[in-house]
Design a protein around this motif. Structure first.
Motif, mmCIF file in Angstrom:
data_model
loop_
_atom_site.group_PDB
_atom_site.id
_atom_site.type_symbol
_atom_site.label_atom_id
_atom_site.label_comp_id
_atom_site.label_asym_id
_atom_site.label_seq_id
_atom_site.Cartn_x
_atom_site.Cartn_y
_atom_site.Cartn_z
ATOM 1 N N LEU A 378 33.907 32.418 43.729
ATOM 2 C CA LEU A 378 35.314 32.784 43.870
ATOM 3 C C LEU A 378 35.452 34.084 44.667
ATOM 4 N N GLY A 379 34.468 34.973 44.498
ATOM 5 C CA GLY A 379 34.486 36.247 45.213
ATOM 6 C C GLY A 379 34.300 36.118 46.705
ATOM 7 N N VAL A 380 33.696 35.014 47.156
ATOM 8 C CA VAL A 380 33.520 34.796 48.601
ATOM 9 C C VAL A 380 34.878 34.791 49.302
ATOM 10 N N LEU A 381 35.888 34.239 48.627
ATOM 11 C CA LEU A 381 37.234 34.226 49.201
ATOM 12 C C LEU A 381 37.730 35.654 49.431
ATOM 13 N N SER A 382 37.418 36.552 48.486
ATOM 14 C CA SER A 382 37.816 37.951 48.626
ATOM 15 C C SER A 382 37.052 38.630 49.752
ATOM 16 N N ALA A 383 35.743 38.397 49.785
ATOM 17 C CA ALA A 383 34.902 39.028 50.803
ATOM 18 C C ALA A 383 35.338 38.620 52.205
ATOM 19 N N TYR A 384 35.661 37.339 52.369
ATOM 20 C CA TYR A 384 36.006 36.835 53.697
ATOM 21 C C TYR A 384 37.478 37.047 54.050
ATOM 22 N N SER A 385 38.226 37.713 53.162
ATOM 23 C CA SER A 385 39.626 38.005 53.470
ATOM 24 C C SER A 385 39.802 39.412 54.015
ATOM 25 N N GLN A 386 38.691 40.145 54.164
ATOM 26 C CA GLN A 386 38.752 41.539 54.607
ATOM 27 C C GLN A 386 38.367 41.687 56.077
ATOM 28 N N SER A 395 47.602 34.782 54.121
ATOM 29 C CA SER A 395 48.473 35.735 53.427
ATOM 30 C C SER A 395 49.140 35.067 52.230
ATOM 31 N N ILE A 396 49.109 35.745 51.090
ATOM 32 C CA ILE A 396 49.774 35.275 49.872
ATOM 33 C C ILE A 396 50.854 36.284 49.526
ATOM 34 N N PHE A 397 52.099 35.933 49.799
ATOM 35 C CA PHE A 397 53.228 36.858 49.612
ATOM 36 C C PHE A 397 52.961 38.186 50.327
ATOM 37 N N GLY A 398 52.410 38.080 51.514
ATOM 38 C CA GLY A 398 52.163 39.270 52.321
ATOM 39 C C GLY A 398 50.891 40.012 51.988
ATOM 40 N N LEU A 399 50.092 39.468 51.088
ATOM 41 C CA LEU A 399 48.851 40.123 50.664
ATOM 42 C C LEU A 399 47.645 39.284 51.056
ATOM 43 N N LYS A 405 44.644 38.971 44.345
ATOM 44 C CA LYS A 405 43.945 38.969 43.051
ATOM 45 C C LYS A 405 44.130 40.301 42.330
ATOM 46 N N ASP A 406 44.014 41.376 43.094
ATOM 47 C CA ASP A 406 44.171 42.709 42.530
ATOM 48 C C ASP A 406 45.580 42.884 41.964
ATOM 49 N N PHE A 407 46.584 42.434 42.719
ATOM 50 C CA PHE A 407 47.968 42.544 42.261
ATOM 51 C C PHE A 407 48.188 41.730 40.985
ATOM 52 N N LEU A 408 47.675 40.495 40.968
ATOM 53 C CA LEU A 408 47.856 39.620 39.807
ATOM 54 C C LEU A 408 47.266 40.235 38.542
ATOM 55 N N THR A 409 46.063 40.775 38.648
ATOM 56 C CA THR A 409 45.398 41.309 37.448
ATOM 57 C C THR A 409 45.953 42.673 37.048
ATOM 58 N N ASN A 410 46.065 43.593 38.028
ATOM 59 C CA ASN A 410 46.486 44.959 37.707
ATOM 60 C C ASN A 410 47.966 45.076 37.386
ATOM 61 N N ASN A 411 48.781 44.240 38.000
ATOM 62 C CA ASN A 411 50.234 44.396 37.862
ATOM 63 C C ASN A 411 50.903 43.365 36.962
ATOM 64 N N ILE A 412 50.202 42.277 36.661
ATOM 65 C CA ILE A 412 50.798 41.245 35.803
ATOM 66 C C ILE A 412 49.977 41.043 34.528
ATOM 67 N N ILE A 413 48.732 40.596 34.693
ATOM 68 C CA ILE A 413 47.912 40.231 33.528
ATOM 69 C C ILE A 413 47.634 41.425 32.619
ATOM 70 N N MET A 414 47.197 42.548 33.194
ATOM 71 C CA MET A 414 46.836 43.698 32.361
ATOM 72 C C MET A 414 48.030 44.330 31.650
ATOM 73 N N PRO A 415 49.147 44.606 32.340
ATOM 74 C CA PRO A 415 50.290 45.166 31.610
ATOM 75 C C PRO A 415 50.811 44.242 30.517
ATOM 76 N N LEU A 416 50.920 42.941 30.810
ATOM 77 C CA LEU A 416 51.408 42.011 29.795
ATOM 78 C C LEU A 416 50.427 41.895 28.636
ATOM 79 N N GLY A 417 49.124 41.819 28.955
ATOM 80 C CA GLY A 417 48.120 41.757 27.892
ATOM 81 C C GLY A 417 48.151 42.991 27.021
ATOM 82 N N GLY A 418 48.253 44.158 27.654
ATOM 83 C CA GLY A 418 48.322 45.405 26.894
ATOM 84 C C GLY A 418 49.575 45.505 26.054
ATOM 85 N N LEU A 419 50.706 45.075 26.623
ATOM 86 C CA LEU A 419 51.978 45.131 25.897
ATOM 87 C C LEU A 419 51.935 44.261 24.651
#
Length: 474
Positions: A378-386, A395-399, A405-419
């Motif tokens: 799965l990380g190959v997709l990240s490596a080859y997107s740079q 581009s996924i919503f301009g990213l 992936k970073d936006f999904l985890t840091n801004n959605i999954i982690m705050p909701l999980g913590g909350l």
């Protein structure tokens, strides 16, 4: 056999502390914290960050550790078990799922950046940064991340190290690794702080980091309106305060299942509250030491303190190429980043491994290899997107894929999980059960309970609302 993972335990409190500190101390402390402090004006950002660490992050650290120890299973298993014991909805198990899935996604791109640190450690050791200028440093980085072979090799080399450690188990792998890696991390960091103190602008660094200027924190210079009018002004903004809040929460490795998983390996005789304070103090110390190591070089060589991620891979190599013993210092620095990345990556792979081991009954080696290879692919997709790599145009919503992936985890999954973790512990687990689990003095428990019930969820909720507002409106 199935469920074997729940019977593993740390051999000592010290081993657990080292592992948990290793989980918390990652690239965020050594890479992200310094430039965020730079963007926030230094001392005021640091002061607010530390307050948030101890009054918002640490109560959540206690909550996750206590849930893990009570459940004695993977985050998914622990949350389902405790919800059943408390006669609550089994849907609370989704907190565990968010942590495990989040950790799996994070390690799939975290390992890419971890691979960069390994590659740059080798580059520095080979003298690749000697006398380079800004343009060469930028070209070197872009060329590297655009190379499909080199990025793949470094990515899977890093993931291979992670798999090897996790496959050895709790005592044979995680404990042994952190026993060597964490002292090495602190030793390298101390050497770099001492070196920077003698060769860089240490006095300016101390003033910058420990002399708070709240104007820099609370007022944003050069607003779009002022720029459009041809002038410069300062407008009140809480952006950097919220950034300090987010950094304090995320720097402790919360809401990704890692801390809850590590808590499941705790024995009953370990004091969770004291351990959490030790972990938070060590994590904050590393962040501050990173600032003391990096900023003297930044100031001495006229680099931009608020540059961002490029500070590490494009600006600091310029300084390493000019300073005395730059090859050694640069190699040590990127070695430090690699060690910090590894201690965090093993904690990210551990939650999905513990769950699959628990559900399938496969031996740990098989599970670690399976999950590690899956995350690596799965990380190959990240490596080859740079850079200018083959997936960089997607581009996924301009990213980019990696940034998405970073936006999904840091801004959605982690705050909701913590909350929802804070809400569960504060409002859906009985007070009596939490008192018995934590075994705190009454006054200490009341302070923690108030923070966990009201302060932490409110703060996390504010972060999440701000993220959504910026995403939709901005």
């Amino acid at each position: 056999m199935a469920g074997a993972a729940q019977h593993a335990h740390w051999s000592s409190r010290w081993a657990f502390i080292m592992a948990a500190v290793g989980s918390a101390v990652g690239l965020g402390n050594i890479w992200k914290f310094p430039y965020e402090a730079g963007q926030g004006g230094g001392g005021a950002f640091v002061m607010v960050y530390l307050l948030f660490v101890f009054f918002i992050g640490t109560p959540m650290l206690v909550a996750e550790l206590s849930l893990g120890r009570r459940g004695q299973l993977s985050p998914i298993g622990s949350m389902k078990k405790i919800a059943q014991e408390e006669k609550r909805s089994p849907l609370w198990g989704l907190i565990g799922w968010s942590g495990v899935v989040g950790a799996f996604i994070v390690i799939s791109f975290y390992s890419v950046v971890g691979g960069w640190t390994l590659a740059y450690m080798v580059k520095s050791a080979m003298g690749a940064f000697s006398n380079i200028d800004a343009q060469t440093a930028q070209d070197t980085f872009v060329s590297y991340i655009s190379n499909p072979v080199m990025t793949l090799v470094s990515h899977f080399a890093f993931m291979g190290i992670t798999i090897f450690i996790v496959a050895k188990g709790v005592q044979g792998g995680l404990e042994k690794a952190v026993t060597y890696l964490m002292p090495a991390l602190f030793a390298i960091l101390l050497v770099l702080v001492v070196y920077s103190g003698f060769t860089g602008d240490f006095a300016k660094t101390v003033d910058f980091l420990f002399n708070p200027d709240f104007d820099e924190l609370l007022y944003k210079a050069n607003s779009p309106e002022a720029i459009a009018a041809g002038g410069a002004t300062k407008v009140f903004s809480l952006d950097m305060v919220l950034q300090a809040l987010g950094q304090s929460f995320f720097s402790l490795s919360l809401a990704l299942g890692s801390i809850m998983t590590y808590g499941s390996y705790l024995t009953r005789d370990v004091n969770v509250g004291r351990s959490a304070l030790t972990i938070a103090a060590a994590d904050s110390s590393v962040a501050l030491m990173a600032g003391l190591a990096i900023f003297p070089i930044v100031f001495a060589y006229g680099l931009d303190v608020a540059e961002g991620g490029g500070l590490v891979f494009m600006s600091l190599p310029i300084a390493f190429g000019q300073m005395p013993f730059g090859i050694v210092v640069g190699t040590l620095f990127f070695g430090l980043l690699a060690v910090a990345a590894i201690t965090s990556s093993i904690s990210l792979l551990e939650p999905p491994v513990s769950y699959v081991e628990e559900k399938t009954g496969w031996n740990r080696r098989k599970v670690a290899i399976t999950m590690g290879v899956a995350a690596g692919v799965l990380g190959v997709l990240s490596a080859y997107s740079q850079g200018d790599n083959m997936l960089s145009s997607i581009s996924i919503f301009g990213l980019s894929i990696m940034d998405a992936k970073d936006f999904l985890t840091n801004n959605i999954i982690m705050p909701l999980g913590g909350l929802f973790t804070a809400l569960f512990v504060g409002w859906f687990v009985s007070r009596k059960a939490m008192m018995e689990e934590l075994a705190m003095e009454d006054k200490t428990f009341r302070i923690w309970y108030f923070l966990a019930r009201f302060v932490s969820p409110t703060a996390i909720g504010i972060i999440f609302i701000k993220i959504i507002y910026d995403t939709v409106v901005g």
